[in-house]
Motif scaffolding. Structure first.
Motif, mmCIF file in Angstrom:
data_model
loop_
_atom_site.group_PDB
_atom_site.id
_atom_site.type_symbol
_atom_site.label_atom_id
_atom_site.label_comp_id
_atom_site.label_asym_id
_atom_site.label_seq_id
_atom_site.Cartn_x
_atom_site.Cartn_y
_atom_site.Cartn_z
ATOM 1 N N UNK A 22 59.391 10.465 89.150
ATOM 2 C CA UNK A 22 59.536 9.796 87.852
ATOM 3 C C UNK A 22 60.287 10.677 86.853
ATOM 4 N N UNK A 23 61.139 10.016 86.058
ATOM 5 C CA UNK A 23 61.876 10.668 84.976
ATOM 6 C C UNK A 23 61.580 9.921 83.692
ATOM 7 N N UNK A 24 60.950 10.610 82.745
ATOM 8 C CA UNK A 24 60.733 10.037 81.418
ATOM 9 C C UNK A 24 60.823 11.169 80.391
ATOM 10 N N UNK A 25 60.489 10.868 79.153
ATOM 11 C CA UNK A 25 60.634 11.869 78.088
ATOM 12 C C UNK A 25 59.717 13.071 78.282
ATOM 13 N N UNK A 26 58.650 12.888 79.032
ATOM 14 C CA UNK A 26 57.700 13.977 79.249
ATOM 15 C C UNK A 26 58.039 14.836 80.477
ATOM 16 N N UNK A 27 58.978 14.386 81.277
ATOM 17 C CA UNK A 27 59.283 15.067 82.537
ATOM 18 C C UNK A 27 59.952 16.418 82.292
ATOM 19 N N UNK A 28 59.435 17.436 82.946
ATOM 20 C CA UNK A 28 60.084 18.743 82.910
ATOM 21 C C UNK A 28 61.028 18.832 84.099
ATOM 22 N N UNK A 29 62.298 19.148 83.815
ATOM 23 C CA UNK A 29 63.313 19.264 84.863
ATOM 24 C C UNK A 29 63.462 20.725 85.265
ATOM 25 N N UNK A 30 63.584 20.937 86.567
ATOM 26 C CA UNK A 30 63.705 22.297 87.093
ATOM 27 C C UNK A 30 64.981 22.400 87.925
ATOM 28 N N UNK A 31 65.569 23.601 88.021
ATOM 29 C CA UNK A 31 66.793 23.763 88.817
ATOM 30 C C UNK A 31 66.574 23.355 90.271
ATOM 31 N N UNK A 32 67.592 22.695 90.834
ATOM 32 C CA UNK A 32 67.477 22.212 92.214
ATOM 33 C C UNK A 32 68.624 22.679 93.093
ATOM 34 N N UNK A 33 69.431 23.610 92.597
ATOM 35 C CA UNK A 33 70.578 24.064 93.384
ATOM 36 C C UNK A 33 71.790 23.183 93.170
ATOM 37 N N UNK A 34 72.961 23.724 93.488
ATOM 38 C CA UNK A 34 74.231 23.004 93.365
ATOM 39 C C UNK A 34 74.504 22.532 91.938
ATOM 40 N N UNK B 158 69.976 5.878 80.281
ATOM 41 C CA UNK B 158 69.291 5.730 78.995
ATOM 42 C C UNK B 158 69.234 4.260 78.578
ATOM 43 N N UNK B 159 70.326 3.542 78.803
ATOM 44 C CA UNK B 159 70.361 2.112 78.462
ATOM 45 C C UNK B 159 69.359 1.326 79.311
ATOM 46 N N UNK B 160 69.262 1.663 80.600
ATOM 47 C CA UNK B 160 68.318 0.975 81.478
ATOM 48 C C UNK B 160 66.866 1.272 81.072
ATOM 49 N N UNK B 161 66.624 2.505 80.667
ATOM 50 C CA UNK B 161 65.279 2.865 80.210
ATOM 51 C C UNK B 161 64.916 2.090 78.945
ATOM 52 N N UNK B 162 65.875 1.961 78.033
ATOM 53 C CA UNK B 162 65.641 1.186 76.808
ATOM 54 C C UNK B 162 65.346 -0.278 77.128
#
Length: 198
Positions: free
Chosen positions: A93-105, A70-74
């Motif tokens: 890419x990971x940003x505020x609009x990114x939807x995260x989905x389960x990836x196992x483990x 979060x600090x690096x993104x800021x």
């Protein structure tokens, strides 16, 4: 004379078990404080402006890199997360609009619609590390193969994130093992190799 591959694998597994045991024994408050300490050290990493940084979503009792991310993104860096694919991991890419989905483990990854990026800097999870930059992962080789693929297109910085209790005297290495440039723990930042200057 070098050790046989099976002997190296056995030694790695023993070191992994010991380091992960120490990590698992840490109290919850120390875990939280350690993750926050990583964020406080963001400037020490000396990441060039605009660099693409790959973080990771913590599993089990890994140190939490999300405050640092979060600090690096800021600070203006574009973030991405690893996605396990064949023949090697890719990064989306990971940003505020990114939807995260389960990836196992117990982890998550950006959905398929999230654009693929090439990171300049990898924040790398690990089981154990040593004072020379040797890294012991979880035995699947995901980061080793991904780093090898990324470096065919140019250098990539490799910064391990861990608790200080995960340090060991010596990580045995094999030809495919990719060393760390630096390690960041709650105790501070140590650089092992200055030949990469992204």
């Amino acid at each position: 004379m070098t050790a046989a591959p099976t002997a190296i694998a056995d030694l790695k597994e023993a070191l992994r078990e010991q380091a992960l045991g120490r990590r698992a024994a840490l109290p919850p408050t120390r875990r939280i404080e350690a993750g926050l300490a990583l964020a406080e050290a963001a400037e020490v990493l000396d990441i060039v402006p605009g660099a693409v940084v790959s973080g990771f979503w913590p599993i089990r009792d890994e140190i939490d890199p999300r405050p640092l991310m979060a600090r690096l993104q800021q600070a203006g860096h574009q973030l991405c997360l690893p996605v396990v694919r064949k023949p090697h991991m890719i990064f989306r890419r990971l940003d505020r609009e990114t939807r995260l989905v389960p990836a196992g483990f117990g982890t998550v990854e950006p959905e398929e619609a999230s654009p693929e990026l090439r990171p300049d800097v990898l924040l790398v999870p690990l089981a154990a590390f040593d004072r020379r930059g040797g890294r012991l992962g979880y035995g699947k080789g995901h980061y080793d193969t991904a780093i090898a693929a990324l470096e065919r297109l140019g250098p990539v910085r490799r910064i391990g994130l861990a608790f200080s209790v995960q340090e060991v005297d010596h990580v045995p290495t094999e030809p495919h093992d990719q060393p760390l440039e630096a390690i960041l723990t709650e105790a501070g930042y140590r650089r092992f190799d200055t030949s990469v200057d992204t």
